[in-house]
Each structure stands twice: as C-alpha cells, then as structure tokens.
Motif scaffolding. Structure first.
Motif, PDB file in Angstrom:
ATOM      1  N   ALA A  96     -59.026 -23.974 -49.853  1.00 33.60           N
ATOM      2  CA  ALA A  96     -59.053 -25.365 -49.412  1.00 33.60           C
ATOM      3  C   ALA A  96     -58.325 -25.530 -48.082  1.00 33.60           C
ATOM      4  CB  ALA A  96     -58.437 -26.266 -50.474  1.00 33.60           C
ATOM      5  N   VAL A  97     -57.205 -24.846 -47.911  1.00 32.07           N
ATOM      6  CA  VAL A  97     -56.480 -24.899 -46.631  1.00 32.07           C
ATOM      7  C   VAL A  97     -57.354 -24.324 -45.518  1.00 32.07           C
ATOM      8  CG1 VAL A  97     -54.494 -24.040 -45.340  1.00 32.07           C
ATOM      9  CG2 VAL A  97     -54.194 -24.846 -47.688  1.00 32.07           C
ATOM     10  N   HIS A  98     -57.947 -23.158 -45.772  1.00 28.29           N
ATOM     11  CA  HIS A  98     -58.829 -22.558 -44.763  1.00 28.29           C
ATOM     12  C   HIS A  98     -59.962 -23.512 -44.400  1.00 28.29           C
ATOM     13  CE1 HIS A  98     -57.307 -18.513 -44.159  1.00 28.29           C
ATOM     14  NE2 HIS A  98     -57.171 -18.336 -45.459  1.00 28.29           N
ATOM     15  N   GLY A  99     -60.583 -24.127 -45.391  1.00 30.02           N
ATOM     16  CA  GLY A  99     -61.689 -25.045 -45.119  1.00 30.02           C
ATOM     17  C   GLY A  99     -61.239 -26.255 -44.317  1.00 30.02           C
ATOM     18  N   PHE A 100     -60.072 -26.783 -44.637  1.00 30.30           N
ATOM     19  CA  PHE A 100     -59.536 -27.941 -43.914  1.00 30.30           C
ATOM     20  C   PHE A 100     -59.308 -27.580 -42.450  1.00 30.30           C
ATOM     21  CE2 PHE A 100     -56.524 -31.330 -42.918  1.00 30.30           C
ATOM     22  CZ  PHE A 100     -56.968 -32.394 -43.706  1.00 30.30           C
ATOM     23  N   LEU A 101     -58.680 -26.431 -42.208  1.00 32.39           N
ATOM     24  CA  LEU A 101     -58.413 -26.003 -40.838  1.00 32.39           C
ATOM     25  C   LEU A 101     -59.701 -25.636 -40.109  1.00 32.39           C
ATOM     26  CD1 LEU A 101     -55.206 -23.829 -41.409  1.00 32.39           C
ATOM     27  CD2 LEU A 101     -55.340 -26.209 -40.649  1.00 32.39           C
ATOM     28  N   ASP A 102     -60.640 -25.004 -40.818  1.00 36.36           N
ATOM     29  CA  ASP A 102     -61.934 -24.680 -40.196  1.00 36.36           C
ATOM     30  C   ASP A 102     -62.626 -25.943 -39.698  1.00 36.36           C
ATOM     31  OD1 ASP A 102     -61.693 -21.967 -40.651  1.00 36.36           O
ATOM     32  OD2 ASP A 102     -62.929 -21.968 -42.478  1.00 36.36           O
ATOM     33  N   THR A 103     -62.604 -26.996 -40.498  1.00 40.58           N
ATOM     34  CA  THR A 103     -63.272 -28.236 -40.114  1.00 40.58           C
ATOM     35  C   THR A 103     -62.610 -28.858 -38.894  1.00 40.58           C
ATOM     36  OG1 THR A 103     -63.967 -28.642 -42.398  1.00 40.58           O
ATOM     37  CG2 THR A 103     -63.940 -30.534 -40.910  1.00 40.58           C
ATOM     38  N   ILE A 104     -61.293 -28.912 -38.872  1.00 41.12           N
ATOM     39  CA  ILE A 104     -60.600 -29.444 -37.694  1.00 41.12           C
ATOM     40  C   ILE A 104     -60.963 -28.637 -36.455  1.00 41.12           C
ATOM     41  CG2 ILE A 104     -58.335 -29.763 -36.621  1.00 41.12           C
ATOM     42  CD1 ILE A 104     -57.233 -30.405 -39.399  1.00 41.12           C
ATOM     43  N   ARG A 105     -61.007 -27.322 -36.606  1.00 40.41           N
ATOM     44  CA  ARG A 105     -61.300 -26.461 -35.466  1.00 40.41           C
ATOM     45  C   ARG A 105     -62.736 -26.634 -34.955  1.00 40.41           C
ATOM     46  NH1 ARG A 105     -57.222 -26.039 -32.838  1.00 40.41           N
ATOM     47  NH2 ARG A 105     -55.783 -24.306 -32.982  1.00 40.41           N
ATOM     48  N   GLU A 106     -63.636 -27.125 -35.783  1.00 41.25           N
ATOM     49  CA  GLU A 106     -64.997 -27.382 -35.300  1.00 41.25           C
ATOM     50  C   GLU A 106     -65.004 -28.385 -34.155  1.00 41.25           C
ATOM     51  OE1 GLU A 106     -67.201 -28.717 -38.662  1.00 41.25           O
ATOM     52  OE2 GLU A 106     -67.188 -26.759 -39.658  1.00 41.25           O
ATOM     53  N   GLY A 107     -64.092 -29.351 -34.208  1.00 42.93           N
ATOM     54  CA  GLY A 107     -64.037 -30.356 -33.154  1.00 42.93           C
ATOM     55  C   GLY A 107     -62.952 -30.117 -32.131  1.00 42.93           C
ATOM     56  N   HIS A 108     -61.998 -29.279 -32.466  1.00 40.56           N
ATOM     57  CA  HIS A 108     -60.846 -29.025 -31.589  1.00 40.56           C
ATOM     58  C   HIS A 108     -60.555 -27.524 -31.565  1.00 40.56           C
ATOM     59  CE1 HIS A 108     -59.877 -33.364 -31.555  1.00 40.56           C
ATOM     60  NE2 HIS A 108     -60.154 -33.340 -32.842  1.00 40.56           N
ATOM     61  N   PRO A 109     -61.458 -26.737 -30.989  1.00 36.67           N
ATOM     62  CA  PRO A 109     -61.320 -25.274 -31.098  1.00 36.67           C
ATOM     63  C   PRO A 109     -60.078 -24.704 -30.444  1.00 36.67           C
ATOM     64  CG  PRO A 109     -63.077 -25.883 -29.571  1.00 36.67           C
ATOM     65  CD  PRO A 109     -62.677 -27.134 -30.268  1.00 36.67           C
ATOM     66  N   GLY A 110     -59.577 -25.337 -29.369  1.00 38.24           N
ATOM     67  CA  GLY A 110     -58.424 -24.766 -28.672  1.00 38.24           C
ATOM     68  C   GLY A 110     -57.205 -25.666 -28.631  1.00 38.24           C
ATOM     69  N   THR A 111     -57.242 -26.776 -29.352  1.00 33.93           N
ATOM     70  CA  THR A 111     -56.132 -27.731 -29.338  1.00 33.93           C
ATOM     71  C   THR A 111     -54.930 -27.159 -30.078  1.00 33.93           C
ATOM     72  OG1 THR A 111     -57.706 -29.566 -29.337  1.00 33.93           O
ATOM     73  CG2 THR A 111     -55.459 -30.072 -30.022  1.00 33.93           C
ATOM     74  N   PRO A 112     -53.714 -27.312 -29.543  1.00 32.20           N
ATOM     75  CA  PRO A 112     -52.536 -26.896 -30.320  1.00 32.20           C
ATOM     76  C   PRO A 112     -52.550 -27.553 -31.696  1.00 32.20           C
ATOM     77  CG  PRO A 112     -51.903 -27.393 -28.069  1.00 32.20           C
ATOM     78  CD  PRO A 112     -53.344 -27.811 -28.200  1.00 32.20           C
ATOM     79  N   LEU A 113     -52.488 -26.729 -32.745  1.00 30.80           N
ATOM     80  CA  LEU A 113     -52.604 -27.184 -34.125  1.00 30.80           C
ATOM     81  C   LEU A 113     -51.415 -26.635 -34.910  1.00 30.80           C
ATOM     82  CD1 LEU A 113     -54.054 -28.406 -36.589  1.00 30.80           C
ATOM     83  CD2 LEU A 113     -55.559 -26.395 -36.610  1.00 30.80           C
ATOM     84  N   LEU A 114     -50.624 -27.537 -35.460  1.00 30.83           N
ATOM     85  CA  LEU A 114     -49.396 -27.169 -36.162  1.00 30.83           C
ATOM     86  C   LEU A 114     -49.545 -27.469 -37.644  1.00 30.83           C
ATOM     87  CD1 LEU A 114     -46.347 -26.342 -36.093  1.00 30.83           C
ATOM     88  CD2 LEU A 114     -45.845 -28.788 -35.745  1.00 30.83           C
TER      89      LEU A 114
END
Length: 386
Positions: free
Chosen positions: A252-270
């Motif tokens: 579930a964590v991987h899926g959540f982060l994968d989805t965010i990265r679809e729209g923000h592939p290089g944005t600093p993500l903490l």
C-alpha cells in the motif's frame, strides 16, 4: 457609518483548497476534489476534509476594516468536553494581526463509538477585524481548522484586488489529525502552518484527522495537485484503527508513492514516520476514547504480544526500509523518523494531554523542528528557501 464594499468570494481568493463548492449560502472550500469525495462513504472523512485546515482567503487592499460572513458547522463529541469556538487568524504582510471567533452556526455531534453524527442547524455569523493600518497591504484570513466554514460575504472599506504571486514554492502535505491541527490554538499555529511560515512556502494541508490511511483517492488528489515540495506522514491512523496487517502495508505504501510520482516524478518527496505516541509504540490498535468527565483521553486495546498487527515501531522500520529501497532509484525521495520531531525527551517535557495529540506547545515544537530539519540548510526541502 462604514461605506462597505462587498467582494464576491471566488476560488481565486482562496489558497489551500483543492475544490470550492457552491452552496445555498455561498461557497464551501474543500480539501479533496469532488471526484474523490464521491469515492468514499465515510461521514467522518467527509467532515474532516471539509474542515479548512490551512485554507485562507488572500487578497491585497488598503482597507482598515474587514468583515467575513460565514456559516460554520462546529463539532462536538458525545460525552466529551465542550469545545470553544474556532479561531479566524488575520495575517497582514506575513505577520499576525488579529484573531476573531464567530458564535452560532450548525452543531454536529459525533458519536466516537460509531463515528456517526447528528447535525443541529444554527445561524450564520460574522468575523470582524478593525483598526488595520492604512496603506496597501497583503491580507490573509486563515479559516478555523476544525470548523466547516461556508463563506457567505466578504466586506471591506476599500477595494480588494488579487494577492500577488510572491514566487514562493508550494508545499503539499498529507498526514493525520496532528497534521490537521488537533489541539492547536488556531489555524496559523498548527505545526504545518508554523513550519510553512518558517520555511517561506505556501502550504496546502491535506492533514485529515483520523484518515491518513493510504487511501488511493488521496494519492490521486496529490498526484494531480501542483506542488514544488511534497511530504506524507504515514502510520498512526493505520495503528489507531487496526485497519491493515503488515502483509498489506508495504504494497500500500509503494502504491501510494507510485501514484504521487505519476504526477510529480522529480519533486522532492519526504516520507515521515509517526511522532512518539507511547500508547501505540508496541501496542496494536484499535484505540478507544476514554472520558472521565473532565479530560478526554485515548487507550489502545491491542495485545502487545500479537506480532501479526501493526505498531508504530513496526511501521517506522518498514517505512525506513521502503524509502531506502526506493531511494536507490529515486534520489529525490527522503525519509524522516517522526521521533526527531517529537520524541521521548519531548514527551517528558510536553506530554500528550489525551495520550494521542500534542498540545499547542507541542505543535510549536514539531513545527520548529520540521522547519529546522527539513527546510534548513542541508535538509530535503532546503531548496525552498532559494
């Protein structure tokens, strides 16, 4: 007699809202978009996403007096202590300039055993600010972080124009009730608001009380929301609700982060793990409220010997592992142990009044620490100050 000018409340005057609903009274800011709101049947989530934590009116004016007509929906917890009226914080040119509260409004009483609610209608009211300094200035009115607030009318004694774009980076944050602002004094003193002010960024706060549950529609909303900096504070609600087992947590964590990265592939993500919460460090949920007639508190019902369920320490270990694994291919992904924001020494000095949420001093401590560690020199969001 004041010669009032009424300005229509349009979405362009609002910051920190992902959607604005037209109502019979005016407009209602939402922190989740309409399509997402149609994907959950949970009334409690519907309530907290409409509570405008981090949402503010922003405009430029020479006005010395401002009035805001609102219809608030206030929350009471059955069997709990009476809650004070919410606070409207006035900020002028980036500095605190006044506070107001509005009596009346609807009253929504929540049964914490079933999380069902009954609403009693009430009248609208007005937040008033007077004696503002003359001259052109940038004004923000931060809405109460724990009151659903329908905006009816904005009146000023001088014309209003759009607030200028100051070029600040947008910080998009998702978390639980602590991020939402539970027990904070006012909307500008929740820990994310304090950290944003110190970091010099524009906050969009998706702290959803009781509902940081890795919901896919939240991840998609974050994916689709413009942001320069993103953080997700994960864990405490999954333990509180005993919602998920370890087998489901990591995917579930991987899926959540994968989805965010679809729209923000290089944005600093903490990714931020839970702050210290002694009742759940090694004890699974669920938690239940406990009210002794004076003080509301919470206790955990799980069995500490049951290794099949999530605890805060299990979640921290998993989040550290997951982010380290992903960071090998995602250099803009970062991890922060929440105990660096509020840990054992902080608990000894500033204990959690209800065993779950920090008090106003605790919010200030967490906000200051986050600003120092994350926005400070060498931090994952240090670029925000540049």
């Amino acid at each position: 007699m004041t010669d009032w000018i009424t300005t229509p409340i349009e979405p362009r005057l609002l910051r920190g809202a992902l959607d604005v609903e037209r109502t019979a009274h005016g407009v209602l800011p939402h922190r989740l978009p309409g399509w997402a709101r149609r994907q959950f049947p949970d009334g409690y989530l519907a309530m907290v996403e409409a509570q405008p934590s981090g949402v503010r009116l922003a405009f430029r004016t020479r006005a010395t007096a401002v009035e805001l007509d609102v219809l608030a929906t206030k929350t009471a917890y059955q069997g709990g202590p009476t809650r004070p009226d919410g606070v409207y914080d006035l900020v002028v040119d980036g500095r605190p300039a006044g506070r107001a509260s509005v009596a009346g409004g609807n009253l929504q009483t929540v049964d914490m055993a079933s999380w069902s609610a009954v609403t009693r209608p009430g009248p609208p009211g007005t937040a008033r600010f007077a004696g503002l300094a003359a001259g052109l200035k940038d004004v923000e009115i931060w809405l109460p972080h724990t009151e659903i607030t329908e905006l009816i009318a904005l009146r000023t004694d001088a014309p209003v124009e759009d607030a200028p774009d100051l070029g600040r980076k947008v910080w998009l944050h998702h978390g639980s009730s602590i991020s939402h602002g539970s027990n904070a004094d006012s909307p500008t003193t929740t820990w994310p608001a304090l950290a944003a002010a110190r970091g010099g960024v524009e906050l969009t706060n998706l702290g959803l009380g009781g509902n940081a549950l890795l919901d896919p529609f939240v991840a998609r909303a974050m994916r689709d929301t413009p942001a320069d900096l993103i953080s997700v504070k994960i864990g405490i609600n999954l333990v509180n609700t005993d919602l998920m087992r370890p087998r489901a947590f990591a995917p579930a964590v991987h899926g959540f982060l994968d989805t965010i990265r679809e729209g923000h592939p290089g944005t600093p993500l903490l990714v931020v793990s839970p702050v210290l919460c002694p009742i759940q460090e090694d004890t699974p949920g669920p938690i239940v409220p406990d009210f002794d007639g004076r003080q509301l508190s919470f206790r955990a019902l799980g069995d500490p010997s049951d290794r099949s369920r999530l605890t805060l320490n299990v979640i921290r270990d998993e989040l550290a592992r997951i982010t380290a694994q992903r960071a090998a291919e995602d250099p803009n992904l970062h991890y922060l142990d929440g105990r660096s924001l509020y840990g054992e020494a902080d608990f000894a000095e500033l204990p959690l009044p209800d065993q779950l949420h920090p008090d106003p001093a605790g919010h200030r401590r967490i906000g200051e620490r986050f600003a120092e560690i994350v926005f400070g020199a060498g931090g994952p969001f240090a670029v925000a100050g540049g």
